[in-house]
Design a protein around this motif. Structure first.
Motif, short mmCIF file in Angstrom:
data_model
loop_
_atom_site.label_atom_id
_atom_site.label_comp_id
_atom_site.label_asym_id
_atom_site.label_seq_id
_atom_site.Cartn_x
_atom_site.Cartn_y
_atom_site.Cartn_z
N GLU A 74 0.85 -1.19 0.00
CA GLU A 74 0.00 0.00 0.00
C GLU A 74 0.88 1.24 0.00
OE1 GLU A 74 -3.38 -0.34 2.75
OE2 GLU A 74 -3.34 1.86 2.90
N ASP A 78 0.50 5.47 0.41
CA ASP A 78 -0.32 6.67 0.59
C ASP A 78 0.11 7.65 -0.49
OD1 ASP A 78 -1.46 9.03 1.26
OD2 ASP A 78 -1.02 8.90 3.39
N LYS A 113 -0.10 10.67 -1.00
CA LYS A 113 0.32 12.05 -0.69
C LYS A 113 1.61 12.03 0.13
CE LYS A 113 -3.24 14.33 -2.37
NZ LYS A 113 -3.02 14.99 -3.66
N ASN A 154 4.32 7.47 3.11
CA ASN A 154 3.83 6.44 4.02
C ASN A 154 3.44 5.21 3.23
OD1 ASN A 154 3.91 7.65 6.65
ND2 ASN A 154 2.40 9.12 5.82
N LYS A 198 2.91 0.66 3.27
CA LYS A 198 2.83 -0.59 4.04
C LYS A 198 3.52 -1.65 3.22
CE LYS A 198 -1.64 0.34 6.18
NZ LYS A 198 -3.07 0.04 6.12
N GLU A 214 7.57 4.82 7.08
CA GLU A 214 7.71 6.16 6.54
C GLU A 214 9.05 6.16 5.84
OE1 GLU A 214 6.02 9.74 9.20
OE2 GLU A 214 8.18 9.41 9.27
#
Lengths: 686, 262
Positions: free
Chosen positions: B144, B146, B148, B155, B157, B168
């Motif tokens: 995954e 993020d 943005k 960020n 996963k 991060e």
């Protein structure tokens, strides 16, 4: 006792002016829509007009709808008969005795008298039919009809037309006979007698109102006449602006109907045309991209709802109610009419798919064509759905995402599951004789190419159909070959789901292969392959004689090359695959094979032959999830179970899968089985 | 964001891979874009669509690799770089990573995304080695992202051995994609038409200033001696009879033959 010619001129001019304006507006709109040549082959078109139009074959020809069809037949022919009557009536306003000037209709010919009898009787018949129509709408209320004021107003006007004429005639007869107005024209012949004796119903009414005196009768004479003329002209002008335009447009719509069987194949889009895709001109994503004939279709629909209650999506509660689908498109076209006439484009404020019609409606269609089969006015529902799907897939890239895996499989390995293309001929391992694989142009060694299709090649259950078919061909001594790994999906599912790019890629590759190998005859056990190769490959210069295996095997049985001894126990029914029956008009061959294989006389489901109920797999639906409403395949199995049949026979691997799933999903696996006709024939070989 | 996606043309493993004399028989094989690379590209395209930036697809390989690159452009990559040099053939993961590092270092970049492994060799090494060569942080097997980035960090996963790690990661960085990261889009008609006009750089080793002796078969630390066909899967066993009897037989076989309880 004169009728006012000046008033008539004024009324007629005004009415015709308004009417011409309405019609002209529509014609200008159609001219701005996509072009299409529907003026070819005039004789065949007249054939359509006579059969479907004048013969009302879709209305009286259907058993399920025969009574309402007969009602419509009489109203339709009432209008045809009364059309001449209007000419006579209008003429009378200018010149009393106008009828005498018309050839064969004057006093000196029997035809004038016969016509009097016919129109007078017709008026009463139409009156009765309108009463029946009102009774159906108000009391019976069939599911396919919606009660609306407009429909009642139209029926009221029709009634007004015939009743006013009956009163006009009755009063006229009285004025002549009882009140000495011999200046009024009437038909009179020493041999045939007077008009009155030929107009039994008007005469009957006349005897009823003669006692009301001269003044009242004179009143009825004028009132009847002008009411009649007024109602006719109001009716004429209401038609183009209401949902009853079919009175005007139905016959042209039938005349310009598709001559291709079963309907015109999807447009062979020019995918290399960069301008077209930059302008968003591939498929239909704006209403004016429909052809003028599709525009005419929209205005011709009169919401009779035959398409709606025959549709598998309606029965299983999905959001595709065809008459509303048509209705929404028509309202949108009407709303955008001025804009399109002025600029050639709709304003684009509402998206055709998403705002005007629902996305789920567009994708619910199984392209089964039941709607087109039953439409009395030849509306072509499926091509416009395909055209709209094309724009959705090619331009907007909005389509059920389950299709991605299928499209990927077709792209990479030319089958929907993305199984290695080099495993396509593995099914032949189940045969105890070798099947030649065609790699060089045949030098007279082969009679026919067996087209296995993706299902027959890869699907475990359908492989048995391929094995049965191959074995039968072998036993009958047919010299056949297969393409092996060079065969690719015909592209049917890609085309029905709007992926014209993928369809053309696959179809062109197949046509190249078949033409290079000089294949002339093809036999296939998949009706979808059959339809693509027979009806759509000619667009790509692929022209072959393509047989469905049921047709081919039935021929072998007829020729005595296969001998059958019925072996199937228990009752059996046949499920007509849409792409075999409605698309390719083959209903009898599989039935003859079934009859020769089953010990019991096969039974028919309530929905069979032309009105067969889709299994739910067509139109690419096999590869999409069915999440709305109930399942089409379970409904079909329920219908089959109603007959008490233990075996459902079919002739399509997709139907086979859907019905087998339907049997299992509904827990009937111990009571019912599904078999392909080829399997049944193989089991019954003597 | 300037995103580099690594792509590779691989044999379609849906096909029967035949081996003859220790070599894969190339006849009848088709080549496709390696499936994890499609996930990598899809992730890059989603990042671009969420913000802005440019997606460059890079491949090393023979002429057919150009087709994989064209597919990537059709899916939506903005431009392509194809290192096509016979001397690069036979590279091990280290050799390929060296070439890729040279390509990538020509311009500033924010993110490199690769498939977690290629579909043919299943090695899974090129990405990590390249991260080392580029000197950027690495996260493999990402499930995954993020879209943005915040404060120069992304960020993500990633799937570990026993669980999911939330990470991060500071940009520029290198990620390798798991196939559950996304559902790759199909190349649309619009994409295919547009891809014809997109720029594709074709480079040789000398264009990149790479000594041919350090890469390719010559520079490879490993040598593939022989290919062996995968073993034929043994036929399954069908049990018939009463459910109790079947269950008894299955348990017995699981215990005694498969020794799953041992």
């Amino acid at each position: 006792m004169e009728l006012n010619g000046i008033l008539m001129t004024f009324t007629l001019t005004a009415a015709l002016a308004v009417f011409s304006y309405s019609i002209g507006t529509k014609l200008r709109l159609f001219r701005r829509m996509a072009p299409e040549n529907r003026f070819d082959q005039p004789l065949r078109r007249l054939g359509l007009l006579f059969r479907i139009g004048l013969g009302q074959s879709k209305l009286v020809g259907r058993e399920r709808e025969r009574s309402s069809g007969a009602m419509h037949f009489f109203i339709f022919w009432g209008f045809m008969v009364l059309g001449l009557r209007e000419v006579i009536m209008i003429g009378e306003a200018y010149s009393p005795g106008f009828q005498e000037m018309l050839p064969l209709l004057g006093s000196d010919s029997i035809f004038g008298f016969l016509y009097t009898f016919v129109y007078n009787t017709t008026e009463v018949v139409v009156f009765c039919m309108v009463l029946i129509a009102l009774y159906r709408r108000l009391v019976i209320q069939p599911a396919r009809l919606d009660l609306n004021i407009e429909g009642l107003v139209i029926l009221g006007l029709i009634m007004g037309v015939v009743v006013s004429d009956l009163f006009y005639d009755a009063a006229r007869f009285n004025l002549i006979n009882a009140f000495g107005h011999n200046e009024i024209h009437f038909l009179d012949n020493p041999v045939y007698g007077t008009e009155m004796t030929w107009a039994p119903f008007a005469s009957l009414l006349a005897s009823g109102i003669v006692g009301w005196g001269e003044t009242l009768n004179a009143g009825f004479f004028h009132l009847g006449y002008w009411t009649h003329i007024g109602v006719i002209l109001v009716f004429l002008n209401l038609l183009p602006i209401t949902k009853h335009a079919h009175v005007i447009t139905a016959l042209p719509n039938v005349l310009f109907g598709s001559l291709d069987y079963p309907h015109a194949p999807a447009d062979l889009l020019d995918l290399e045309n960069e301008e077209a895709w930059e302008k968003g001109a591939l498929g239909v994503e704006r209403i004016e991209q429909l052809t003028w004939k599709q525009g005419l279709d929209l205005y011709t629909c009169t919401e009779c709802g035959r398409c709606y209650d025959i549709c598998p999506t309606y029965v299983t509660k999905k959001p595709l109610t065809l008459k509303w689908f048509n209705d929404s498109l028509r309202d949108h076209l009407e709303e955008q009419s001025a804009e399109i006439r002025a600029t050639g484009k709709s304003d684009g404020k509402r998206a055709l798919v998403g705002d005007v019609i629902q996305y789920d409606s567009l994708w619910a269609c199984t392209t089964c064509r039941a709607c087109e089969e039953v439409c009395p006015v030849s509306i072509e529902h499926v091509p416009r759905i395909i055209a709209m799907r094309q724009a959705q897939v090619l331009m907007s890239e909005k389509y059920p995402k389950e299709l991605n895996a299928t499209f990927r499989g077709l792209e990479q390995n030319a089958n929907p599951w993305n199984i290695g293309y080099d495993k396509r001929a593995d099914w032949t391992g189940g045969l105890d004789f070798p099947v030649p694989i065609l790699t060089e142009p045949p030098a007279g060694d082969f009679d026919v190419l067996m087209w296995v299709g993706c299902m027959g090649s890869f699907d475990k259950r359908s492989q048995k159909i391929a094995l049965a078919t191959a074995t039968l061909l072998h036993k009958a001594g047919v010299r056949f070959a297969i393409l092996g790994n060079a065969e690719k999906c015909t592209g049917d599912l890609a085309r029905r789901s709007g992926n014209e790019m993928l369809y053309q890629t696959l179809a062109r590759e197949n046509v190249d292969t078949l033409n290079r190998l000089k294949v002339l005859q093809v036999v296939t056990q998949c009706p979808h392959c059959l339809n693509a190769m027979k009806n759509e490959y000619p667009q790509l210069e692929g022209r072959y004689e393509v047989f469905h295996h049921s047709t081919f095997i039935a021929k072998l049985v007829d020729e005595g090359r296969l001998t059958l001894k019925p072996s199937l126990e228990g009752s059996v029914t046949f499920h007509d695959p849409c792409y075999l029956g409605r698309y390719n008009d083959e209903y009898d061959a599989p039935r003859s094979l079934l009859a020769a294989s089953a010990k019991e006389e096969p039974v028919e489901m309530a929905r069979s032959r032309k009105e067969s109920f889709c299994c739910g797999a067509g139109g690419g639906r096999m590869w999409m999830e069915e999440t709305i409403g109930t399942r089409v395949n379970e409904e079909r199995v329920r219908q089959a179970a109603e007959t008490g049949a233990k075996t459902i026979a079919t002739a399509c691997p997709f139907c086979m899968t859907m019905i087998e799933d339907g049997i299992n999903q509904s827990g009937r696996q111990d009571e019912m089985q599904v078999k392909d006709v080829a399997e049944l024939v193989l089991e019954s070989l003597a | 964001m300037n995103i580099i996606v690594l792509v590779k043309s691989v044999i379609d493993v849906e096909l029967n891979i035949r081996v003859k004399d220790g070599e894969v028989v190339k006849d009848g094989l088709n080549y496709i874009l390696s499936k994890w690379d499609e996930n990598a590209l899809e992730a890059a395209l989603q990042l671009k669509e969420a913000g802005d930036g440019e997606v460059t697809a890079v491949t090393v390989g023979p002429d057919r690799a150009g087709e994989a690159l064209r597919k990537a452009l059709a899916m939506g990559a903005d431009k392509g770089v194809h290192v096509n040099d016979p001397a690069a053939a036979g590279s091990d993961a280290f050799g390929i990573a060296k070439i890729l590092a040279k390509v990538i270092q020509r311009n500033a970049f924010d993110l490199v995304i690769a498939g977690r492994q290629s579909q043919d060799t299943d090695l899974g090494a090129t990405g990590p080695v390249l991260a080392e060569l580029l000197g950027v942080p690495l996260a493999v097997n990402v499930i995954e992202i993020d879209p943005k980035p915040a404060g120069g960090k992304l960020n993500i996963k990633r799937k570990g051995d026993v669980g999911v790690e939330l990470i991060e990661i500071a940009l520029p960085a290198l990620l390798t994609a798991n196939d559950s990261l996304n559902e790759p889009r199909l190349a649309s008609l619009r994409g295919i038409m547009a891809a014809r006009k997109k720029p594709m750089d074709i480079l040789t080793l000398s264009d990149l200033g790479i000594d041919p002796e350090t890469v390719g078969a010559a520079g490879s630390g490993i040598e593939i001696v022989e290919f062996q066909p995968p073993p034929q899967r043994a036929a399954g066993q069908k049990f018939e009879g009463e459910p109790e009897e079947i269950a008894r037989q299955v348990v017995e076989l699981l215990a005694n033959e498969a020794k799953i309880f041992a």
